[in-house]
Design a protein around this motif. Structure first.
Motif, mmCIF file in Angstrom:
data_model
loop_
_atom_site.group_PDB
_atom_site.id
_atom_site.type_symbol
_atom_site.label_atom_id
_atom_site.label_comp_id
_atom_site.label_asym_id
_atom_site.label_seq_id
_atom_site.Cartn_x
_atom_site.Cartn_y
_atom_site.Cartn_z
ATOM 1 N N ARG A 148 94.072 -39.840 -4.138
ATOM 2 C CA ARG A 148 95.066 -39.106 -3.839
ATOM 3 C C ARG A 148 96.107 -38.976 -4.700
ATOM 4 N NH1 ARG A 148 96.059 -40.786 0.960
ATOM 5 N NH2 ARG A 148 94.777 -39.252 2.246
ATOM 6 N N THR A 149 95.984 -37.521 -5.537
ATOM 7 C CA THR A 149 96.957 -37.428 -6.522
ATOM 8 C C THR A 149 98.258 -36.299 -6.375
ATOM 9 O OG1 THR A 149 96.838 -37.440 -8.866
ATOM 10 C CG2 THR A 149 95.442 -36.077 -7.806
ATOM 11 N N GLY A 150 99.420 -36.865 -6.868
ATOM 12 C CA GLY A 150 100.143 -35.764 -6.918
ATOM 13 C C GLY A 150 100.000 -34.267 -7.947
ATOM 14 N N LEU A 151 99.305 -34.892 -8.948
ATOM 15 C CA LEU A 151 98.971 -33.923 -10.113
ATOM 16 C C LEU A 151 97.698 -34.105 -10.602
ATOM 17 C CD1 LEU A 151 100.170 -31.296 -11.789
ATOM 18 C CD2 LEU A 151 101.309 -33.170 -13.396
ATOM 19 N N LEU A 152 96.684 -33.163 -10.876
ATOM 20 C CA LEU A 152 95.640 -33.484 -11.553
ATOM 21 C C LEU A 152 95.534 -32.593 -12.667
ATOM 22 C CD1 LEU A 152 92.674 -34.448 -11.755
ATOM 23 C CD2 LEU A 152 91.900 -32.165 -10.491
ATOM 24 N N ILE A 153 95.393 -33.116 -13.926
ATOM 25 C CA ILE A 153 95.283 -32.788 -15.265
ATOM 26 C C ILE A 153 93.962 -32.774 -15.719
ATOM 27 C CG2 ILE A 153 96.133 -32.821 -17.753
ATOM 28 C CD1 ILE A 153 98.804 -34.176 -16.763
ATOM 29 N N ALA A 154 93.320 -31.506 -16.174
ATOM 30 C CA ALA A 154 92.048 -31.316 -16.557
ATOM 31 C C ALA A 154 91.854 -31.411 -18.106
ATOM 32 C CB ALA A 154 91.352 -30.117 -16.087
ATOM 33 N N ALA A 155 91.393 -32.472 -18.491
ATOM 34 C CA ALA A 155 91.329 -32.621 -20.099
ATOM 35 C C ALA A 155 89.764 -32.728 -20.429
ATOM 36 C CB ALA A 155 92.342 -33.589 -20.799
ATOM 37 N N ASP A 156 89.004 -32.146 -19.635
ATOM 38 C CA ASP A 156 87.510 -32.350 -19.512
ATOM 39 C C ASP A 156 86.663 -31.284 -20.469
ATOM 40 O OD1 ASP A 156 88.046 -30.334 -17.696
ATOM 41 O OD2 ASP A 156 86.699 -31.208 -16.277
ATOM 42 N N GLY A 157 87.265 -30.953 -21.588
ATOM 43 C CA GLY A 157 86.614 -30.124 -22.612
ATOM 44 C C GLY A 157 86.296 -28.665 -22.153
ATOM 45 N N TYR A 158 85.777 -27.934 -23.230
ATOM 46 C CA TYR A 158 85.470 -26.411 -22.972
ATOM 47 C C TYR A 158 84.345 -26.206 -21.861
ATOM 48 C CZ TYR A 158 81.372 -26.063 -25.647
ATOM 49 O OH TYR A 158 80.013 -26.198 -25.821
ATOM 50 N N ILE A 186 108.460 -30.000 -19.629
ATOM 51 C CA ILE A 186 108.816 -29.133 -18.486
ATOM 52 C C ILE A 186 108.898 -30.374 -17.382
ATOM 53 C CG2 ILE A 186 107.642 -27.555 -17.119
ATOM 54 C CD1 ILE A 186 106.996 -26.037 -19.391
ATOM 55 N N LEU A 187 107.865 -31.290 -17.363
ATOM 56 C CA LEU A 187 107.754 -32.002 -16.060
ATOM 57 C C LEU A 187 108.880 -32.952 -16.127
ATOM 58 C CD1 LEU A 187 103.903 -32.741 -16.098
ATOM 59 C CD2 LEU A 187 105.342 -31.039 -14.938
ATOM 60 N N GLU A 188 109.421 -33.299 -17.376
ATOM 61 C CA GLU A 188 110.607 -34.325 -17.429
ATOM 62 C C GLU A 188 111.743 -33.628 -17.097
ATOM 63 O OE1 GLU A 188 109.176 -37.337 -21.025
ATOM 64 O OE2 GLU A 188 110.416 -35.648 -21.723
ATOM 65 N N GLN A 189 111.890 -32.261 -17.176
ATOM 66 C CA GLN A 189 113.013 -31.634 -16.733
ATOM 67 C C GLN A 189 113.042 -31.395 -15.315
ATOM 68 O OE1 GLN A 189 115.658 -30.516 -18.819
ATOM 69 N NE2 GLN A 189 116.556 -30.119 -16.598
ATOM 70 N N ALA A 190 111.815 -31.465 -14.688
ATOM 71 C CA ALA A 190 111.731 -31.144 -13.470
ATOM 72 C C ALA A 190 112.241 -32.536 -12.616
ATOM 73 C CB ALA A 190 110.132 -30.706 -12.830
ATOM 74 N N VAL A 191 111.799 -33.538 -13.233
ATOM 75 C CA VAL A 191 112.197 -34.872 -12.610
ATOM 76 C C VAL A 191 113.587 -35.013 -12.811
ATOM 77 C CG1 VAL A 191 112.208 -37.290 -12.834
ATOM 78 C CG2 VAL A 191 110.113 -36.059 -13.170
ATOM 79 N N ARG A 192 114.392 -34.736 -13.984
ATOM 80 C CA ARG A 192 115.690 -34.726 -14.212
ATOM 81 C C ARG A 192 116.522 -33.662 -13.161
ATOM 82 N NH1 ARG A 192 114.487 -33.521 -19.484
ATOM 83 N NH2 ARG A 192 114.292 -35.544 -20.724
ATOM 84 N N ASP A 193 115.876 -32.684 -12.667
ATOM 85 C CA ASP A 193 116.446 -31.583 -11.679
ATOM 86 C C ASP A 193 116.091 -32.303 -10.168
ATOM 87 O OD1 ASP A 193 117.001 -30.018 -13.846
ATOM 88 O OD2 ASP A 193 115.389 -28.658 -13.569
ATOM 89 N N GLY A 194 115.741 -33.241 -10.099
ATOM 90 C CA GLY A 194 115.175 -34.061 -8.885
ATOM 91 C C GLY A 194 114.371 -33.013 -8.051
ATOM 92 N N ALA A 195 113.472 -32.470 -8.691
ATOM 93 C CA ALA A 195 112.364 -31.443 -7.985
ATOM 94 C C ALA A 195 110.919 -32.346 -8.015
ATOM 95 C CB ALA A 195 112.465 -30.223 -8.725
ATOM 96 N N ASP A 196 110.185 -31.666 -7.347
ATOM 97 C CA ASP A 196 108.696 -32.276 -7.378
ATOM 98 C C ASP A 196 108.056 -31.813 -8.785
ATOM 99 O OD1 ASP A 196 106.008 -32.644 -7.246
ATOM 100 O OD2 ASP A 196 105.709 -31.324 -5.380
ATOM 101 N N PHE A 197 107.659 -32.628 -9.719
ATOM 102 C CA PHE A 197 107.292 -32.320 -10.966
ATOM 103 C C PHE A 197 106.061 -31.430 -10.975
ATOM 104 C CE2 PHE A 197 105.723 -36.633 -10.297
ATOM 105 C CZ PHE A 197 104.416 -36.528 -10.817
ATOM 106 N N SER A 198 105.457 -31.738 -9.970
ATOM 107 C CA SER A 198 103.925 -30.873 -9.726
ATOM 108 C C SER A 198 104.091 -29.634 -9.052
ATOM 109 C CB SER A 198 102.890 -31.831 -8.921
ATOM 110 O OG SER A 198 103.379 -32.167 -7.794
ATOM 111 N N SER A 199 105.377 -29.297 -8.957
ATOM 112 C CA SER A 199 105.777 -27.923 -8.128
ATOM 113 C C SER A 199 104.890 -26.605 -9.122
ATOM 114 C CB SER A 199 106.904 -27.594 -7.901
ATOM 115 O OG SER A 199 107.368 -26.250 -7.359
ATOM 116 N N LEU A 200 104.574 -25.837 -8.392
ATOM 117 C CA LEU A 200 103.882 -24.530 -9.351
ATOM 118 C C LEU A 200 105.006 -23.847 -9.792
ATOM 119 C CD1 LEU A 200 101.114 -23.420 -9.583
ATOM 120 C CD2 LEU A 200 101.700 -21.698 -7.740
ATOM 121 N N THR A 201 106.343 -24.080 -9.480
ATOM 122 C CA THR A 201 107.677 -23.528 -10.051
ATOM 123 C C THR A 201 107.889 -23.877 -11.357
ATOM 124 O OG1 THR A 201 108.694 -23.256 -7.860
ATOM 125 C CG2 THR A 201 110.029 -23.056 -9.644
ATOM 126 N N TYR A 202 107.483 -25.294 -11.699
ATOM 127 C CA TYR A 202 107.732 -25.776 -12.924
ATOM 128 C C TYR A 202 106.284 -25.536 -13.800
ATOM 129 C CZ TYR A 202 112.142 -27.633 -11.859
ATOM 130 O OH TYR A 202 113.425 -27.770 -11.557
#
Length: 437
Positions: A166-176, A359-375
């Motif tokens: 169960r993850t807060g953010l999933l990053i796909a780096a699994d190729g073309y 962008i994600l570091e700025q989200a944390v500085r803003d006190g927001a959810d870094f996985s928010s679609l807004t960011y």
């Protein structure tokens, strides 16, 4: 022409994109089994290649994310080892200045230089060695089988079915051929070039302490490039039509070496009429514009290829219509694939990392959810504009150098000659290539 129009249309459409927050965009048909134990993590990165490993290391080395739990999934059963003594493979990439800056920030550049940075597997092993210092080990034989959006997370079912994540953010780096992109039902714009890239490790005629120059020649059949590896070896990337690649692959090593040397030095592709036009125009502009003196250099003479290093792969262009979805981000080849003629593919992936981390570091500085679609959509807008522009320029360049139409051949020859001799313009293009990704 239709493909170029599609690219331009995509470039314009980025400015007016709308983003759905519906979880349906990231639900697969095969949902995770809730009876399997679930591990809670903050960030999951699927794909342990160069871009995936660098992405994990960027999170691990960030002071803002130092207390977050990061998981790196790798589908392979074993990882490359750090060694100076292994022979060169045919997997080589050319790093630009921005990528080097990234590796310096991640603390891996000195190790990369010490073991000949040019080899892709060694670069990857340097990233993995650095990850160990942060107590992050890639989970081998781990592939995302399916995933499901929950209210504040994504639940992932792995191929081995031993545990769910169960993850807060999933990053796909699994190729073309990203399976995660397919499961998320993210459409792509893509086409094949009807070309193949032939790669090999070349052995040079002499020990060349000054073998630091990358060579590229544009032939009617496609560009051929030679990238320096050491005083004795260089790496070949040769773009050829689909109808030609089997012939070259079936040649003996000796015959193939002859063809490579011809590709770099033969005058058979030159047209005397075009040479005459170019020389005449050069004489005109040299009278009115100060040009830089150029030192005549010759490409290295190839005497052999490293055994079993010759390979061929089809070339294509790909761009995902979306780089993000709720709690999901595509990076590297999962998001975009480019023609190799400019050597920008992996650099674009590293550019994704730089942009996403800011962008994600700025989200944390803003006190927001870094996985928010807004960011996340800020990442998509920035990278779509940059990557689509790069895709369009390289695709256009490939078409420009694939034509045999004499007026266009003459114009491009004059243009290249002018850029080579007009120092300010030459420096401008060199700077753009070095820092843009």
């Amino acid at each position: 022409m239709r493909q170029l129009l599609l690219l331009r249309r995509s470039l314009i459409a980025v400015r007016f994109s709308s983003y759905s927050t519906s979880s349906k965009a990231t639900i697969s048909h095969d949902l995770p089994n809730t009876s399997i134990p679930t591990e809670n993590v903050d960030i999951t990165i699927a794909g342990g290649g160069l871009v995936g490993s660098a992405m994990a290391l960027a999170f691990a080395s960030s002071p803002i994310f130092k207390n977050h739990k990061i998981v790196l999934l790798e589908s392979q059963s074993k990882l490359p080892k750090v060694s100076k003594n292994q022979s060169y493979s045919n997997r080589v990439c050319a790093l630009n200045a921005q990528s080097i800056n990234l590796f310096e920030k991640l603390g891996t550049w000195d190790l990369m230089k010490s073991i000949r940075v040019q080899k892709v597997s060694r670069m990857q092993s340097c990233l993995l060695e650095r990850l160990k210092q942060f107590n992050i080990e890639p989970r081998l034989n781990s592939r995302v089988k399916s995933f499901e959006n929950e209210e504040n997370s994504i639940r992932i079912k792995l191929q081995d079915e031993k545990i769910n994540l169960r993850t807060g953010l999933l990053i796909a780096a699994d190729g073309y051929q990203s399976s995660i992109r397919e499961m998320a039902r993210i459409p792509t714009m893509q086409w094949n070039y009807d070309q193949f890239g032939i790669v090999a490790t070349l052995q040079l005629a002499d020990n060349m302490p000054d073998n630091i120059v990358a060579w590229q020649r544009f032939l009617p059949t496609g560009p051929v490039a030679c990238l320096p590896l050491s005083n004795t070896h260089s790496s070949l990337v040769w773009t050829v039509p689909k109808s030609m690649h089997k012939t070259l692959m079936n040649l003996s090593d000796e015959q193939f070496v002859d063809e490579v040397n011809k590709a770099f030095t033969s005058d058979v592709y030159k047209k005397n009429g075009i040479i005459s036009i170019t020389e005449r125009l050069r004489s005109y502009w040299q009278q009115v514009i100060p040009v830089s003196s150029t030192l005549l250099q010759y490409p290295p003479v190839i005497i052999n290829i490293q055994p079993k290093s010759r390979a061929a792969f089809p070339l294509s262009l790909l761009n995902s219509n979306q780089y993000v979805a709720p709690r999901l981000v595509l990076v590297g080849d999962s998001a975009h694939r480019i023609h190799p003629m400019a050597g920008q593919g992996v650099n674009m992936g590293f550019g994704d990392i730089v942009c996403l981390m800011k962008i994600l570091e700025q989200a944390v500085r803003d006190g927001a959810d870094f996985s928010s679609l807004t960011y996340l959509v800020d990442y998509e807008r920035q990278r779509q504009l940059q990557c689509l522009a790069r895709l369009l320029s390289i695709d256009s360049l490939n078409r420009l150098y694939s034509t045999k139409f004499s007026p266009i051949v003459a114009l491009r020859s004059v243009g290249l000659s002018f850029v080579n001799e007009f120092s300010p313009l030459k420096k401008f293009f060199a700077k753009q290539a070095a820092y843009s990704s």
